[in-house]
Scaffold this motif. Structure first.
Motif, short mmCIF file in Angstrom:
data_model
loop_
_atom_site.label_atom_id
_atom_site.label_comp_id
_atom_site.label_asym_id
_atom_site.label_seq_id
_atom_site.Cartn_x
_atom_site.Cartn_y
_atom_site.Cartn_z
N GLU A 25 -60.41 -14.37 -50.76
CA GLU A 25 -60.85 -15.53 -51.45
C GLU A 25 -62.33 -15.87 -50.96
O GLU A 25 -63.10 -16.04 -51.62
CB GLU A 25 -60.03 -16.84 -51.11
N ALA A 26 -62.51 -15.73 -49.53
CA ALA A 26 -63.96 -15.92 -49.15
C ALA A 26 -64.81 -14.62 -49.59
O ALA A 26 -65.82 -15.11 -49.68
CB ALA A 26 -63.75 -15.80 -47.68
N GLU A 27 -64.11 -13.50 -49.70
CA GLU A 27 -64.98 -12.56 -49.87
C GLU A 27 -65.51 -12.46 -51.47
O GLU A 27 -66.65 -12.22 -51.76
CB GLU A 27 -64.14 -11.00 -49.87
N SER A 28 -64.66 -13.04 -52.26
CA SER A 28 -64.94 -12.92 -53.81
C SER A 28 -66.04 -14.36 -53.89
O SER A 28 -66.84 -14.14 -54.59
CB SER A 28 -63.52 -13.62 -54.61
N ALA A 29 -65.68 -15.49 -53.09
CA ALA A 29 -66.76 -16.55 -53.17
C ALA A 29 -68.18 -16.06 -52.67
O ALA A 29 -69.18 -16.50 -53.41
CB ALA A 29 -66.19 -17.49 -52.39
N GLY A 33 -71.48 -16.14 -54.97
CA GLY A 33 -72.42 -17.06 -54.49
C GLY A 33 -73.77 -16.31 -54.16
O GLY A 33 -74.91 -17.03 -54.36
N LEU A 34 -73.62 -15.25 -53.38
CA LEU A 34 -74.83 -14.36 -53.55
C LEU A 34 -75.44 -14.00 -54.69
O LEU A 34 -76.53 -13.91 -54.81
CB LEU A 34 -74.59 -13.15 -52.71
N LEU A 44 -75.30 -23.79 -57.85
CA LEU A 44 -73.93 -23.42 -58.10
C LEU A 44 -73.53 -22.51 -56.91
O LEU A 44 -72.41 -22.21 -56.85
CB LEU A 44 -73.94 -22.49 -59.40
N ALA A 45 -74.58 -21.89 -56.26
CA ALA A 45 -74.16 -21.03 -55.22
C ALA A 45 -73.61 -21.64 -53.97
O ALA A 45 -72.69 -21.17 -53.18
CB ALA A 45 -75.45 -20.13 -54.79
N VAL A 46 -74.03 -22.97 -53.70
CA VAL A 46 -73.89 -23.66 -52.52
C VAL A 46 -72.08 -23.79 -52.35
O VAL A 46 -71.93 -23.36 -51.08
CB VAL A 46 -74.31 -25.06 -52.64
N THR A 50 -70.38 -21.81 -49.19
CA THR A 50 -69.70 -22.73 -48.16
C THR A 50 -68.42 -22.10 -47.94
O THR A 50 -67.94 -22.04 -46.70
CB THR A 50 -69.75 -24.12 -48.73
N ILE A 51 -67.74 -21.48 -48.63
CA ILE A 51 -66.39 -20.94 -48.48
C ILE A 51 -66.54 -19.64 -47.53
O ILE A 51 -65.91 -19.85 -46.54
CB ILE A 51 -65.58 -20.56 -49.77
N ALA A 52 -67.33 -19.00 -47.80
CA ALA A 52 -67.67 -17.64 -46.96
C ALA A 52 -68.36 -18.13 -45.65
O ALA A 52 -67.83 -17.46 -44.52
CB ALA A 52 -68.36 -16.75 -47.53
#
Length: 323
Positions: A25-29, A33-34, A44-46, A50-52
Motif C-alpha cells: 500500500e505504501a509503495e503504491s502510494a 505520489g511522486l 494531490l501528491a501530499v 504522507t502514507i509512504a
C-alpha cells in the motif's frame, strides 16, 4: 528506443530503491505520489506521499517536506517536520533545504523549539557527509558538494564522473558565458556536455542538444533527440512531438502520423491542469481531430493508453532542490 528504454529503467530503478521495505500500500502510494509531484500536482501528491512518509520512507519524507514548503512559500512546521525526518535518515537534500531556510515560521514568530538545529548546523552536517561520499568517487555527492560550496570544481568533477544533471548544468553555465574560451571552443564545450547528459538519459539535455543540432543543420539529429525526450516522458516535448507528427505545425520534417500525433498530445490529458498544460491540450486536440476519422481517434486513444503502460510517467522533471 534505446534512450527511452534507459530512461524507463532508470525510473524503475529509482522507484524500486525508494520503495524497498515498504508495504504494498505504501509503495503504491509513493509511486503515485511522486508521479503527481513531478506533474506539478502537489496538492494531490501530499496525501499519497504522507502514507509512504509515515511508513518511514526517506524520499517520500523529503518530497512531502518540499510540497509543504512550496505550498506555503516558507518553512512551516509540517515542512520542517518531514525534512527533519528525512534528514535523520541521512538525506542530504533535506539537510540542504533545512540549511537554506530563511523564512522559517518559528524564526519569524521567535518561538522555535529549544534544541532545534540552526540552518548552519544542517549545512555543515550535509557538507561533512557529502564530502565523505565525494572522496569515495560518488558523482551525486560531488554535485551536492557543488550545491553546498558553489565551487565549480565540484561540478566539473561530478560531470566528468558521468552525472547527467551536472553535465546539464555544465552545458548551461558555458552557454550563459561562464568560463574563458576561444569563441569556437565554447560552442564545442556546450555541445559536449549537453550531448553527454542527453546520452545519460536526462530529457532537458536531450532538448538542448537537439536545438544545437538543428542550429548546425542536422535536422535528423534534432528529430531523433526530440523523439527520445518525448519517449522519456518530458511533458513539454511530448506536446511538441505530437504536434509535429500531426503537422500542427508541419515543421522539422517529421513524417505525418495523425494517430500517433493525437495519441501523444492526448496522453497529456492526465496532467489535468498540472503545469498549465491542459489549455494547450484542449487547443491542439480538436485541430488534429478535424483531420481524422472517428476510428482513427479511437485508435489514437488506445495507443495513448498503451504508451502510458510501457513508458515512464509524463513529467516536468522539476529540480530536486527547488527554491
Amino acid at each position: 528506443m534505446k534512450r527511452s528504454l534507459i530512461s524507463a529503467l532508470l525510473f524503475l530503478k529509482f522507484v524500486n530503491n525508494a520503495c524497498a521495505g515498504l508495504s504494498s500500500e505504501a509503495e503504491s502510494a509513493k509511486i503515485r505520489g511522486l508521479t503527481l509531484y513531478n506533474q506539478d500536482k502537489t496538492a494531490l501528491a501530499v496525501p499519497l506521499l504522507t502514507i509512504a512518509a509515515q511508513a518511514g520512507d526517506q524520499e517520500a519524507q523529503y518530497y512531502l517536506g518540499e510540497s509543504h514548503r512550496r505550498k506555503n512559500h516558507y518553512m512551516n512546521p509540517d515542512a520542517r517536520m518531514w525534512y527533519e525526518a528525512s534528514a535523520d535518515h541521512g538525506d542530504l537534500y533535506a539537510m540542504i533545504q533545512l540549511g537554506r531556510s530563511q523564512k522559517d515560521l518559528c524564526q519569524i514568530s521567535k518561538d522555535c523549539p529549544a534544541g532545534q538545529k540552526k540552518p548552519i548546523e544542517w549545512l555543515n552536517q550535509a557538507k561533512d557527509l557529502a564530502n565523505l561520499k565525494a572522496e569515495k568517487g560518488d558523482p551525486e555527492a560531488m554535485y551536492i558538494m557543488y550545491e553546498l560550496t558553489m565551487n565549480n570544481e565540484w561540478l566539473q568533477k561530478s560531470a566528468s564522473a558521468g552525472y547527467a544533471l551536472s553535465q546539464y548544468w555544465m552545458g548551461v553555465g558555458y552557454k550563459q558565458g561562464e568560463g574563458f574560451f576561444l569563441p569556437w571552443k565554447r560552442g564545442e564545450e556546450v555541445e559536449k556536455w549537453f550531448k553527454s547528459s542527453a546520452e545519460g538519459g536526462y530529457p532537458k539535455s536531450m532538448m538542448e542538444y537537439a536545438t544545437l543540432l538543428f542550429e548546425k543543420g542536422d535536422i535528423e539529429g534534432f528529430r531523433y533527440w526530440n523523439e527520445q525526450a518525448a519517449l522519456a516522458g518530458y511533458a513539454e516535448t511530448v506536446y511538441g512531438y505530437g504536434s509535429y507528427l500531426a503537422h500542427e505545425p508541419d515543421r522539422y520534417g517529421f513524417p505525418l502520423d495523425l494517430v500517433k500525433g493525437y495519441a501523444y498530445v492526448y496522453s497529456l490529458s492526465e496532467l489535468d491542469g498540472g503545469g498549465d498544460m491542459q489549455t494547450n491540450v484542449e487547443f491542439k486536440l480538436p485541430i488534429i481531430a478535424a483531420k481524422m476519422t472517428p476510428a482513427q481517434i479511437l485508435e489514437a486513444k488506445d495507443l495513448a493508453k498503451a504508451w502510458k503502460v510501457s513508458h515512464p510517467p509524463v513529467s516536468f522533471f522539476p529540480d530536486k532542490l527547488s527554491q
